[in-house]
Write an enzyme that holds these catalytic residues in place. Structure first.
Site, PDB file in Angstrom:
ATOM      1  N   PHE A 136     -13.789 -30.705 -36.704  1.00 33.57           N
ATOM      2  CA  PHE A 136     -12.497 -31.388 -36.633  1.00 33.57           C
ATOM      3  C   PHE A 136     -12.786 -32.862 -36.351  1.00 33.57           C
ATOM      4  O   PHE A 136     -13.619 -33.182 -35.502  1.00 33.57           O
ATOM      5  CB  PHE A 136     -11.653 -30.775 -35.519  1.00 33.57           C
ATOM      6  CG  PHE A 136     -10.230 -31.251 -35.499  1.00 33.57           C
ATOM      7  CD1 PHE A 136      -9.322 -30.779 -36.430  1.00 33.57           C
ATOM      8  CD2 PHE A 136      -9.802 -32.166 -34.555  1.00 33.57           C
ATOM      9  CE1 PHE A 136      -8.006 -31.220 -36.414  1.00 33.57           C
ATOM     10  CE2 PHE A 136      -8.489 -32.608 -34.537  1.00 33.57           C
ATOM     11  CZ  PHE A 136      -7.586 -32.130 -35.470  1.00 33.57           C
ATOM     12  N   TYR A 230      -2.793 -24.775 -26.745  1.00 31.80           N
ATOM     13  CA  TYR A 230      -1.493 -24.713 -27.415  1.00 31.80           C
ATOM     14  C   TYR A 230      -1.525 -23.909 -28.713  1.00 31.80           C
ATOM     15  O   TYR A 230      -0.498 -23.786 -29.385  1.00 31.80           O
ATOM     16  CB  TYR A 230      -0.939 -26.116 -27.677  1.00 31.80           C
ATOM     17  CG  TYR A 230      -1.901 -27.087 -28.326  1.00 31.80           C
ATOM     18  CD1 TYR A 230      -2.164 -27.051 -29.678  1.00 31.80           C
ATOM     19  CD2 TYR A 230      -2.541 -28.057 -27.552  1.00 31.80           C
ATOM     20  CE1 TYR A 230      -3.038 -27.940 -30.264  1.00 31.80           C
ATOM     21  CE2 TYR A 230      -3.417 -28.957 -28.120  1.00 31.80           C
ATOM     22  CZ  TYR A 230      -3.668 -28.901 -29.482  1.00 31.80           C
ATOM     23  OH  TYR A 230      -4.538 -29.788 -30.051  1.00 31.80           O
ATOM     24  N   LYS A 231      -2.668 -23.361 -29.057  1.00 32.06           N
ATOM     25  CA  LYS A 231      -2.749 -22.529 -30.266  1.00 32.06           C
ATOM     26  C   LYS A 231      -2.540 -21.059 -29.887  1.00 32.06           C
ATOM     27  O   LYS A 231      -1.419 -20.637 -29.616  1.00 32.06           O
ATOM     28  CB  LYS A 231      -4.089 -22.762 -30.971  1.00 32.06           C
ATOM     29  CG  LYS A 231      -4.248 -24.177 -31.537  1.00 32.06           C
ATOM     30  CD  LYS A 231      -5.568 -24.335 -32.250  1.00 32.06           C
ATOM     31  CE  LYS A 231      -5.709 -25.651 -32.975  1.00 32.06           C
ATOM     32  NZ  LYS A 231      -5.704 -26.839 -32.105  1.00 32.06           N
ATOM     33  N   ARG A 381      -3.408 -23.262 -45.211  1.00 33.92           N
ATOM     34  CA  ARG A 381      -3.890 -22.506 -44.058  1.00 33.92           C
ATOM     35  C   ARG A 381      -2.790 -21.585 -43.537  1.00 33.92           C
ATOM     36  O   ARG A 381      -1.645 -22.001 -43.360  1.00 33.92           O
ATOM     37  CB  ARG A 381      -4.307 -23.435 -42.916  1.00 33.92           C
ATOM     38  CG  ARG A 381      -5.568 -24.195 -43.111  1.00 33.92           C
ATOM     39  CD  ARG A 381      -6.108 -24.726 -41.786  1.00 33.92           C
ATOM     40  NE  ARG A 381      -5.058 -25.169 -40.852  1.00 33.92           N
ATOM     41  CZ  ARG A 381      -5.277 -25.487 -39.585  1.00 33.92           C
ATOM     42  NH1 ARG A 381      -6.492 -25.397 -39.074  1.00 33.92           N
ATOM     43  NH2 ARG A 381      -4.285 -25.908 -38.809  1.00 33.92           N
TER      44      ARG A 381
END
Length: 407
Positions: A136, A230-231, A381
């Site tokens: 990332f 937060y995922k 995705r």
């Protein structure tokens, strides 16, 4: 009803995690973007209201002690620890993933240099950092800055090539457990062992794996790890990240950000810095209490519903298998190509499909009530959070995708 719709109904009826879905705020939208932002656990708003109205509004500064605000980073870290395969006392929550990557990577280089000075890993100066070439972007940016700060060379390397790229100058290796674009799951045990064999330190980014699959930090001897909440942990937008420091390394963890919260006597207000013991060394400044306590409430789902990471992983693989099956049955040949590995041992909890006009396709999917996301230049995705995604969601998403691609 089609055959695949019938199968989806049967799978949902037999799903041991089906009841957990009711613990989240959901609607008619098929939400397959939990790998970017998890859904809201239904009980969190009331808990946050209590934090705001009573703890802040009534108790005010007394809440640092009476409501446990001061100890929240380590207390919530201990809640996250079993989800990443760690014993208590090794995870602290606070700051962003980027900040924690910086802390971990610089500390890893410093420990590698110390090893060289004490003879534990004698040889050339450890002046090289390897970073996942597919990482990332922010991890790459942070790694480049950490390399400059520590006088290291930075080498981007594909994860599969790390064992052959390691050398006696390698200080630290920063890797992603799951590739954010493709959903490929990298071999954490083997890569960690290779890094250790070279006398270097392994730093793992768990953003796309924690809460979706077993990690095994303690079992596999990982040195340092970071991740967002937060995922798959559903902590809410901007919820604080976490830092794992293996217990035996904690006395040597030398943070490049020595804030007052990590001081041995934070209220002593001394001019000289003396680090606290344990994982608390990973703290920096005042924790962001509102989002931190929203995360703590969100983690209740795992305890109150008796959810195990093993059960989540089993359903994740079943969901992604079924999605690929439905895509194969519904989508016209040649229109999309899966770039997510078919092998379970190499797959995270998402499916990435290559599509020529992916950005426009995803826009139309969202308009039709199927929410995934798009990664440039050509990847659709779809993230599968087993706590609230069902097999009927999967079948519908593939069916709407096929209709969208057909015009």
């Amino acid at each position: 009803m089609s055959e695949l719709q019938r199968i989806a109904e049967e799978l949902d009826a037999a799903d041991p995690l089906a009841g957990v879905r009711g613990s989240f705020v959901l609607d008619d939208v098929t939400y397959l973007d939990g790998n970017s932002l998890g859904a809201l656990p239904a009980h969190v708003p009331a808990r946050v209201e209590d934090v705001v109205r009573r703890q802040w509004g009534e108790l005010r500064i007394r809440s640092w002690e009476e409501s446990g605000w001061w100890t929240a980073p380590e207390r919530i870290g201990d809640r996250i620890a079993p989800l990443v395969g760690a014993a208590a006392g090794q995870v602290v929550v606070g700051d962003s993933t980027s900040v924690n990557v910086f802390k971990a990577l610089v500390a890893a280089v410093r420990m590698a240099r110390e090893d060289g000075r004490t003879g534990a890993a004698a040889g050339p100066v450890r002046d090289e950092i390897l970073v996942d070439a597919t990482t990332f972007p922010t991890d790459g940016y942070i790694a480049e800055s950490a390399a400059r700060m520590t006088g290291c060379a930075l080498r981007p390397v594909a994860p599969a090539e790390v064992p052959s790229a390691l050398g006696d100058r390698t200080a630290a290796v920063l890797l992603n457990h799951v590739d954010y674009r493709t959903g490929r799951l990298h071999d954490l045990p083997a890569l960690t062992a290779a890094v250790h064999a070279a006398g270097a330190y392994a730093v793992w980014d768990l953003c796309h794996s924690a809460g979706a699959l077993p990690v095994g930090l303690d079992e596999h001897g990982v040195d340092l790890a970071v991740g967002c909440t937060y995922k798959y942990l559903n902590g809410g937008p901007g919820s604080p990240a976490y830092l794992y420091v293996r217990r035996d390394l904690q006395p040597r963890f030398d943070s490049p950000l020595p804030g007052w919260n990590s001081h041995a006597e934070p209220f002593g207000m001394r001019s000289d810095y003396a680090p606290a013991s344990g994982a608390l060394r990973g703290r920096v400044g005042t924790p962001d209490i509102l989002s931190l306590l929203a995360l703590e409430a969100a983690l209740d789902v795992w305890d109150e519903d008796g959810v195990s990471v093993a059960a989540v992983r089993a359903k994740s693989l079943a969901l992604t298998d079924f999605f690929l099956r439905c895509v194969g049955a519904y989508v016209p040949d040649g229109r999309v190509e899966s770039v997510t590995p078919a092998a379970h041992a190499e797959r995270g909890s998402q499916v990435a499909l290559r599509c020529d006009d992916a950005g426009e396709v995803m826009k139309r999917l969202i308009e039709r009530g199927v929410v995934g996301d798009y990664r440039a230049p050509d990847v659709l995705r779809f993230g599968f959070t087993p706590l609230y995604v069902g097999f009927a969601d999967v079948e519908r998403a593939a069916r709407v995708l096929a209709r969208t691609l057909s015009g």
